[in-house]
Design a protein around this motif. Structure first.
Motif, mmCIF file in Angstrom:
data_model
loop_
_atom_site.group_PDB
_atom_site.id
_atom_site.type_symbol
_atom_site.label_atom_id
_atom_site.label_comp_id
_atom_site.label_asym_id
_atom_site.label_seq_id
_atom_site.Cartn_x
_atom_site.Cartn_y
_atom_site.Cartn_z
ATOM 1 N N ARG A 159 9.531 4.813 13.114
ATOM 2 C CA ARG A 159 9.405 3.357 13.277
ATOM 3 C C ARG A 159 8.171 2.804 12.575
ATOM 4 N N ARG A 160 7.209 3.658 12.269
ATOM 5 C CA ARG A 160 5.997 3.173 11.596
ATOM 6 C C ARG A 160 6.240 2.867 10.118
ATOM 7 N N VAL A 161 7.381 3.279 9.591
ATOM 8 C CA VAL A 161 7.709 3.044 8.181
ATOM 9 C C VAL A 161 8.316 1.642 8.043
ATOM 10 N N ARG A 162 7.855 0.912 7.053
ATOM 11 C CA ARG A 162 8.374 -0.433 6.801
ATOM 12 C C ARG A 162 8.832 -0.548 5.348
ATOM 13 N N PRO A 163 9.665 -1.535 5.042
ATOM 14 C CA PRO A 163 10.025 -1.769 3.644
ATOM 15 C C PRO A 163 8.807 -2.190 2.837
ATOM 16 N N GLY A 164 8.731 -1.732 1.612
ATOM 17 C CA GLY A 164 7.634 -2.108 0.737
ATOM 18 C C GLY A 164 7.978 -3.331 -0.091
ATOM 19 N N THR A 165 6.940 -3.958 -0.638
ATOM 20 C CA THR A 165 7.100 -5.117 -1.516
ATOM 21 C C THR A 165 6.183 -4.937 -2.721
ATOM 22 N N ALA A 166 6.254 -5.879 -3.644
ATOM 23 C CA ALA A 166 5.385 -5.836 -4.817
ATOM 24 C C ALA A 166 3.908 -5.861 -4.422
ATOM 25 N N ALA A 167 3.611 -6.441 -3.256
ATOM 26 C CA ALA A 167 2.232 -6.496 -2.785
ATOM 27 C C ALA A 167 1.686 -5.115 -2.422
ATOM 28 N N ASP A 168 2.567 -4.109 -2.287
ATOM 29 C CA ASP A 168 2.137 -2.762 -1.909
ATOM 30 C C ASP A 168 1.848 -1.868 -3.112
ATOM 31 N N ILE A 169 2.028 -2.366 -4.318
ATOM 32 C CA ILE A 169 1.834 -1.512 -5.497
ATOM 33 C C ILE A 169 0.381 -1.052 -5.617
ATOM 34 N N ASP A 170 -0.577 -1.935 -5.313
ATOM 35 C CA ASP A 170 -1.983 -1.515 -5.356
ATOM 36 C C ASP A 170 -2.249 -0.409 -4.342
ATOM 37 N N LEU A 171 -1.677 -0.547 -3.136
ATOM 38 C CA LEU A 171 -1.819 0.502 -2.124
ATOM 39 C C LEU A 171 -1.220 1.808 -2.630
ATOM 40 N N ALA A 172 -0.035 1.745 -3.233
ATOM 41 C CA ALA A 172 0.609 2.953 -3.743
ATOM 42 C C ALA A 172 -0.242 3.620 -4.814
ATOM 43 N N ASP A 173 -0.863 2.818 -5.672
ATOM 44 C CA ASP A 173 -1.728 3.395 -6.701
ATOM 45 C C ASP A 173 -2.943 4.085 -6.076
ATOM 46 N N GLN A 174 -3.491 3.494 -5.010
ATOM 47 C CA GLN A 174 -4.618 4.134 -4.317
ATOM 48 C C GLN A 174 -4.190 5.479 -3.736
ATOM 49 N N ILE A 175 -2.998 5.512 -3.155
ATOM 50 C CA ILE A 175 -2.485 6.761 -2.588
ATOM 51 C C ILE A 175 -2.294 7.797 -3.697
ATOM 52 N N ASP A 176 -1.737 7.378 -4.832
ATOM 53 C CA ASP A 176 -1.540 8.300 -5.946
ATOM 54 C C ASP A 176 -2.865 8.908 -6.402
ATOM 55 N N ARG A 177 -3.901 8.094 -6.502
ATOM 56 C CA ARG A 177 -5.201 8.620 -6.939
ATOM 57 C C ARG A 177 -5.745 9.628 -5.934
ATOM 58 N N ARG A 178 -5.516 9.376 -4.666
ATOM 59 C CA ARG A 178 -5.996 10.308 -3.632
ATOM 60 C C ARG A 178 -5.181 11.600 -3.621
ATOM 61 N N VAL A 179 -3.875 11.492 -3.847
ATOM 62 C CA VAL A 179 -2.986 12.650 -3.710
ATOM 63 C C VAL A 179 -2.956 13.500 -4.973
ATOM 64 N N ARG A 180 -2.832 12.877 -6.149
ATOM 65 C CA ARG A 180 -2.674 13.649 -7.384
ATOM 66 C C ARG A 180 -3.772 13.389 -8.407
ATOM 67 N N GLY A 181 -4.765 12.543 -8.017
ATOM 68 C CA GLY A 181 -5.884 12.286 -8.900
ATOM 69 C C GLY A 181 -5.612 11.285 -9.989
ATOM 70 N N ALA A 182 -4.528 10.527 -9.895
ATOM 71 C CA ALA A 182 -4.187 9.567 -10.939
ATOM 72 C C ALA A 182 -3.268 8.493 -10.389
ATOM 73 N N GLY A 183 -3.515 7.245 -10.785
ATOM 74 C CA GLY A 183 -2.598 6.171 -10.476
ATOM 75 C C GLY A 183 -1.384 6.228 -11.383
ATOM 76 N N ARG A 184 -0.588 5.182 -11.360
ATOM 77 C CA ARG A 184 0.647 5.171 -12.170
ATOM 78 C C ARG A 184 0.670 4.073 -13.222
#
Length: 292
Positions: A159-184
Protein backbone atom coordinates in the motif's frame (compact mmCIF):
# COMPACT_ATOMS: atom_id res chain seq x y z
CA UNK A 1 32.97 -11.16 -48.16
CA UNK A 2 34.63 -7.74 -48.35
CA UNK A 3 36.41 -6.26 -45.35
CA UNK A 4 34.31 -5.22 -42.36
CA UNK A 5 34.79 -1.65 -41.12
CA UNK A 6 33.06 0.41 -38.45
CA UNK A 7 31.88 4.02 -38.49
CA UNK A 8 29.75 6.25 -36.24
CA UNK A 9 26.03 5.58 -36.54
CA UNK A 10 23.60 8.26 -37.69
CA UNK A 11 19.85 8.55 -37.29
CA UNK A 12 19.57 7.52 -40.95
CA UNK A 13 20.94 4.09 -39.91
CA UNK A 14 18.07 3.40 -37.47
CA UNK A 15 16.01 1.28 -39.88
CA UNK A 16 18.96 -0.88 -40.90
CA UNK A 17 20.16 -1.26 -37.32
CA UNK A 18 16.74 -2.44 -36.24
CA UNK A 19 16.61 -4.87 -39.19
CA UNK A 20 19.94 -6.33 -38.08
CA UNK A 21 18.72 -6.54 -34.49
CA UNK A 22 15.61 -8.49 -35.51
CA UNK A 23 17.62 -10.83 -37.74
CA UNK A 24 20.24 -11.49 -35.05
CA UNK A 25 17.74 -12.30 -32.31
CA UNK A 26 15.55 -14.39 -34.62
CA UNK A 27 18.65 -16.42 -35.50
CA UNK A 28 19.50 -16.81 -31.80
CA UNK A 29 15.95 -18.01 -31.06
CA UNK A 30 16.29 -20.65 -33.80
CA UNK A 31 19.64 -21.85 -32.47
CA UNK A 32 18.27 -22.08 -28.92
CA UNK A 33 15.07 -23.76 -30.17
CA UNK A 34 12.97 -20.90 -28.79
CA UNK A 35 9.68 -19.84 -30.42
CA UNK A 36 9.84 -16.92 -32.83
CA UNK A 37 8.91 -13.56 -31.29
CA UNK A 38 6.20 -11.58 -33.11
CA UNK A 39 7.12 -8.07 -34.19
CA UNK A 40 4.23 -5.62 -34.36
CA UNK A 41 4.26 -2.37 -36.29
CA UNK A 42 4.29 -0.51 -32.97
CA UNK A 43 7.38 -2.46 -31.86
CA UNK A 44 9.12 -1.59 -35.12
CA UNK A 45 8.44 2.11 -34.55
CA UNK A 46 9.66 1.91 -30.93
CA UNK A 47 12.77 0.03 -32.03
CA UNK A 48 13.74 2.60 -34.62
CA UNK A 49 13.01 5.48 -32.24
CA UNK A 50 15.05 3.80 -29.48
CA UNK A 51 18.08 3.52 -31.77
CA UNK A 52 17.69 7.16 -32.82
CA UNK A 53 17.52 8.12 -29.11
CA UNK A 54 20.96 6.58 -28.55
CA UNK A 55 22.47 8.12 -31.67
CA UNK A 56 21.17 11.53 -30.57
CA UNK A 57 22.20 11.42 -26.90
CA UNK A 58 25.26 9.11 -27.09
CA UNK A 59 26.78 9.67 -30.53
CA UNK A 60 30.26 8.65 -29.34
CA UNK A 61 28.86 5.30 -28.21
CA UNK A 62 26.79 4.56 -31.33
CA UNK A 63 28.49 2.60 -34.11
CA UNK A 64 27.66 0.49 -37.13
CA UNK A 65 29.68 -2.21 -38.90
CA UNK A 66 29.53 -2.02 -42.68
CA UNK A 67 30.54 -4.16 -45.64
CA UNK A 68 30.50 -2.40 -49.01
CA UNK A 69 28.44 0.42 -47.42
CA UNK A 70 25.82 -2.09 -46.20
CA UNK A 71 25.08 -2.11 -42.46
CA UNK A 72 25.81 -5.58 -41.05
CA UNK A 73 26.10 -4.77 -37.35
CA UNK A 74 25.26 -2.21 -34.68
CA UNK A 75 26.72 -1.34 -31.28
CA UNK A 76 25.04 1.14 -28.92
CA UNK A 77 26.52 2.25 -25.61
CA UNK A 78 25.39 4.89 -23.14
CA UNK A 79 27.36 6.94 -20.65
CA UNK A 80 25.63 8.40 -17.61
CA UNK A 81 27.79 10.15 -15.00
CA UNK A 82 30.36 7.51 -13.94
CA UNK A 83 28.56 4.56 -15.57
CA UNK A 84 29.05 3.10 -19.04
CA UNK A 85 26.63 0.50 -20.37
CA UNK A 86 26.37 -1.54 -23.55
CA UNK A 87 22.76 -1.43 -24.69
CA UNK A 88 23.04 -3.38 -27.94
CA UNK A 89 25.61 -5.32 -29.91
CA UNK A 90 24.24 -7.29 -32.86
CA UNK A 91 25.60 -8.63 -36.13
CA UNK A 92 23.61 -9.87 -39.12
CA UNK A 93 23.75 -13.70 -39.09
CA UNK A 94 25.13 -13.66 -42.64
CA UNK A 95 28.10 -11.58 -41.47
CA UNK A 96 28.86 -13.22 -38.12
CA UNK A 97 32.27 -14.67 -37.25
CA UNK A 98 33.97 -12.17 -39.59
CA UNK A 99 35.18 -9.78 -36.86
CA UNK A 100 32.30 -7.29 -36.86
CA UNK A 101 31.32 -8.02 -33.26
CA UNK A 102 34.83 -7.49 -31.93
CA UNK A 103 35.26 -4.24 -33.89
CA UNK A 104 31.96 -2.92 -32.55
CA UNK A 105 32.91 -3.93 -29.01
CA UNK A 106 36.22 -2.09 -29.26
CA UNK A 107 34.52 1.02 -30.66
CA UNK A 108 31.83 1.17 -27.99
CA UNK A 109 34.32 0.51 -25.18
CA UNK A 110 36.29 3.61 -26.13
CA UNK A 111 33.24 5.52 -24.90
CA UNK A 112 33.86 4.00 -21.44
CA UNK A 113 37.18 5.80 -20.93
CA UNK A 114 37.04 7.72 -17.64
CA UNK A 115 34.13 5.69 -16.22
CA UNK A 116 34.77 3.72 -13.03
CA UNK A 117 31.87 1.28 -13.51
CA UNK A 118 30.36 -0.50 -16.48
CA UNK A 119 27.60 -3.02 -17.21
CA UNK A 120 26.56 -5.33 -20.04
CA UNK A 121 23.38 -7.42 -20.11
CA UNK A 122 24.09 -10.42 -22.30
CA UNK A 123 21.91 -12.77 -24.28
CA UNK A 124 22.47 -16.53 -24.03
CA UNK A 125 24.61 -16.48 -27.17
CA UNK A 126 27.91 -18.24 -26.40
CA UNK A 127 29.91 -15.96 -28.69
CA UNK A 128 28.55 -12.84 -27.03
CA UNK A 129 29.32 -14.24 -23.57
CA UNK A 130 32.89 -14.99 -24.62
CA UNK A 131 33.35 -11.49 -26.08
CA UNK A 132 32.17 -9.78 -22.89
CA UNK A 133 34.02 -12.11 -20.52
CA UNK A 134 37.30 -11.45 -22.37
CA UNK A 135 36.81 -7.68 -22.31
CA UNK A 136 37.61 -7.12 -18.64
CA UNK A 137 34.18 -7.76 -17.12
CA UNK A 138 33.06 -10.07 -14.32
CA UNK A 139 30.29 -12.54 -15.16
CA UNK A 140 27.22 -12.91 -12.91
CA UNK A 141 24.54 -15.51 -13.74
CA UNK A 142 20.94 -14.34 -14.08
CA UNK A 143 17.46 -15.83 -14.03
CA UNK A 144 14.09 -14.66 -15.34
CA UNK A 145 10.71 -15.18 -13.66
CA UNK A 146 7.54 -15.38 -15.76
CA UNK A 147 3.92 -16.43 -15.45
CA UNK A 148 0.43 -15.39 -14.44
CA UNK A 149 1.01 -14.14 -10.89
CA UNK A 150 -0.90 -15.48 -7.91
CA UNK A 151 -1.83 -12.62 -5.59
CA UNK A 152 -2.51 -14.74 -2.50
CA UNK A 153 0.69 -13.61 -0.78
CA UNK A 154 0.66 -9.87 -1.55
CA UNK A 155 2.12 -8.13 1.54
CA UNK A 156 0.10 -5.32 3.19
CA UNK A 157 3.12 -3.02 2.79
CA UNK A 158 2.42 -2.79 -0.94
CA UNK A 159 0.00 0.00 0.00
CA UNK A 160 2.97 2.34 0.40
CA UNK A 161 3.54 2.24 -3.38
CA UNK A 162 1.86 5.01 -5.37
CA UNK A 163 1.65 5.87 -9.07
CA UNK A 164 4.50 8.05 -10.25
CA UNK A 165 4.31 11.27 -12.26
CA UNK A 166 6.72 13.47 -14.19
CA UNK A 167 7.35 15.28 -10.90
CA UNK A 168 9.06 12.11 -9.60
CA UNK A 169 11.80 12.01 -12.25
CA UNK A 170 14.21 14.04 -10.09
CA UNK A 171 13.58 11.62 -7.20
CA UNK A 172 14.21 8.66 -9.51
CA UNK A 173 17.49 10.18 -10.66
CA UNK A 174 18.56 10.63 -7.02
CA UNK A 175 17.76 6.98 -6.36
CA UNK A 176 19.73 5.92 -9.45
CA UNK A 177 22.80 7.84 -8.27
CA UNK A 178 22.57 6.20 -4.85
CA UNK A 179 21.97 2.68 -6.21
CA UNK A 180 24.21 2.47 -9.29
CA UNK A 181 26.31 5.63 -9.02
CA UNK A 182 24.72 7.36 -12.01
CA UNK A 183 21.55 9.18 -12.95
CA UNK A 184 19.74 8.60 -16.24
CA UNK A 185 19.87 12.02 -17.87
CA UNK A 186 17.44 12.00 -20.82
CA UNK A 187 16.35 8.39 -20.32
CA UNK A 188 13.71 8.87 -17.61
CA UNK A 189 11.56 11.19 -19.70
CA UNK A 190 11.92 8.81 -22.65
CA UNK A 191 10.95 5.69 -20.67
CA UNK A 192 8.03 7.47 -19.00
CA UNK A 193 6.58 8.02 -22.46
CA UNK A 194 5.72 4.33 -22.83
CA UNK A 195 6.04 2.75 -19.36
CA UNK A 196 3.94 3.75 -16.30
CA UNK A 197 5.91 4.45 -13.11
CA UNK A 198 5.36 3.34 -9.50
CA UNK A 199 7.07 5.16 -6.63
CA UNK A 200 7.84 4.75 -2.91
CA UNK A 201 8.98 7.85 -1.03
CA UNK A 202 8.60 7.59 2.74
CA UNK A 203 10.61 7.38 5.94
CA UNK A 204 11.37 3.67 5.42
CA UNK A 205 12.83 3.90 1.92
CA UNK A 206 12.69 5.27 -1.58
CA UNK A 207 12.39 3.59 -4.94
CA UNK A 208 10.68 3.46 -8.29
CA UNK A 209 9.73 0.95 -10.96
CA UNK A 210 8.60 1.16 -14.56
CA UNK A 211 6.09 -1.35 -15.87
CA UNK A 212 5.46 -2.18 -19.52
CA UNK A 213 2.38 -4.36 -19.99
CA UNK A 214 3.03 -7.08 -17.39
CA UNK A 215 6.83 -6.81 -17.43
CA UNK A 216 8.97 -5.05 -14.85
CA UNK A 217 10.92 -2.77 -17.18
CA UNK A 218 13.21 -1.23 -14.56
CA UNK A 219 13.38 -1.11 -10.76
CA UNK A 220 15.69 0.68 -8.32
CA UNK A 221 15.35 1.22 -4.58
CA UNK A 222 17.34 2.18 -1.53
CA UNK A 223 16.67 -1.11 0.29
CA UNK A 224 15.43 -4.65 -0.27
CA UNK A 225 12.04 -4.18 1.42
CA UNK A 226 11.19 -1.18 -0.76
CA UNK A 227 12.33 -3.06 -3.86
CA UNK A 228 10.13 -6.02 -2.88
CA UNK A 229 7.08 -3.77 -2.37
CA UNK A 230 7.60 -2.18 -5.80
CA UNK A 231 7.94 -5.60 -7.41
CA UNK A 232 4.76 -6.83 -5.74
CA UNK A 233 2.89 -3.74 -6.95
CA UNK A 234 3.95 -4.56 -10.51
CA UNK A 235 2.76 -8.15 -10.03
CA UNK A 236 -0.57 -6.90 -8.68
CA UNK A 237 -0.98 -4.77 -11.81
CA UNK A 238 -0.32 -7.80 -14.01
CA UNK A 239 -2.73 -9.95 -12.02
CA UNK A 240 -5.51 -7.38 -12.01
CA UNK A 241 -5.21 -6.94 -15.80
CA UNK A 242 -4.87 -10.68 -16.53
CA UNK A 243 -1.38 -10.21 -17.97
CA UNK A 244 1.60 -12.53 -17.88
CA UNK A 245 4.26 -11.01 -15.66
CA UNK A 246 7.95 -10.91 -16.49
CA UNK A 247 10.74 -10.14 -14.02
CA UNK A 248 14.13 -9.98 -15.72
CA UNK A 249 17.83 -9.66 -14.83
CA UNK A 250 17.64 -11.29 -11.39
CA UNK A 251 21.08 -12.19 -10.00
CA UNK A 252 22.04 -13.84 -6.72
CA UNK A 253 22.12 -10.35 -5.18
CA UNK A 254 18.35 -10.00 -5.63
CA UNK A 255 17.04 -12.64 -3.23
CA UNK A 256 14.11 -10.32 -2.45
CA UNK A 257 13.04 -10.71 -6.10
CA UNK A 258 13.42 -14.49 -5.98
CA UNK A 259 11.30 -14.66 -2.82
CA UNK A 260 8.53 -12.51 -4.32
CA UNK A 261 8.55 -14.35 -7.66
CA UNK A 262 8.21 -17.74 -5.98
CA UNK A 263 5.47 -16.49 -3.66
CA UNK A 264 3.60 -15.27 -6.75
CA UNK A 265 4.10 -18.73 -8.29
CA UNK A 266 6.10 -17.46 -11.25
CA UNK A 267 8.39 -19.89 -13.06
CA UNK A 268 12.10 -19.12 -12.67
CA UNK A 269 14.44 -20.12 -15.49
CA UNK A 270 18.10 -19.45 -16.35
CA UNK A 271 18.84 -16.54 -18.66
CA UNK A 272 21.88 -14.84 -20.15
CA UNK A 273 24.39 -13.39 -17.66
CA UNK A 274 25.11 -9.81 -16.69
CA UNK A 275 28.65 -8.44 -16.75
CA UNK A 276 29.83 -5.74 -14.37
CA UNK A 277 33.14 -3.92 -14.11
CA UNK A 278 34.10 -1.73 -11.17
CA UNK A 279 31.24 -2.85 -8.92
CA UNK A 280 29.23 -5.98 -8.17
CA UNK A 281 25.53 -6.09 -9.12
CA UNK A 282 23.56 -3.55 -7.03
CA UNK A 283 21.18 -5.31 -4.64
CA UNK A 284 17.89 -3.42 -4.86
CA UNK A 285 18.01 -3.10 -8.62
CA UNK A 286 16.57 -4.72 -11.72
CA UNK A 287 18.10 -3.03 -14.78
CA UNK A 288 16.37 -2.27 -18.04
CA UNK A 289 17.59 -4.31 -20.97
CA UNK A 290 17.87 -1.18 -23.09
CA UNK A 291 18.75 1.54 -20.58
CA UNK A 292 20.64 -0.55 -18.00
Amino acid sequence: MSEVTVRPATTDDADECFRVQLAAFADLDRRLHEPAQPVSDAKRVRGRDWIAHFVTHDPAGSWVAVVDDRVVGCGLALRRDRLWGLSLLVVDPRAQSAGAGRLLMEATLRYAEGCDRAVILSSRDARAIRTYATSGFGLYPQVTAKGRPSLDAVPPSVRRVRPGTAADIDLADQIDRRVRGAGRGPDHAWIAGFAPMYVVDDADGKGYAYLRDGDVYLLAATDDDTASDLLWRCLVHAGEHDLEAGVYHITGEQQWAVTAALAARLVIQPDGPVFWRGITPPRAYLPSGAYL
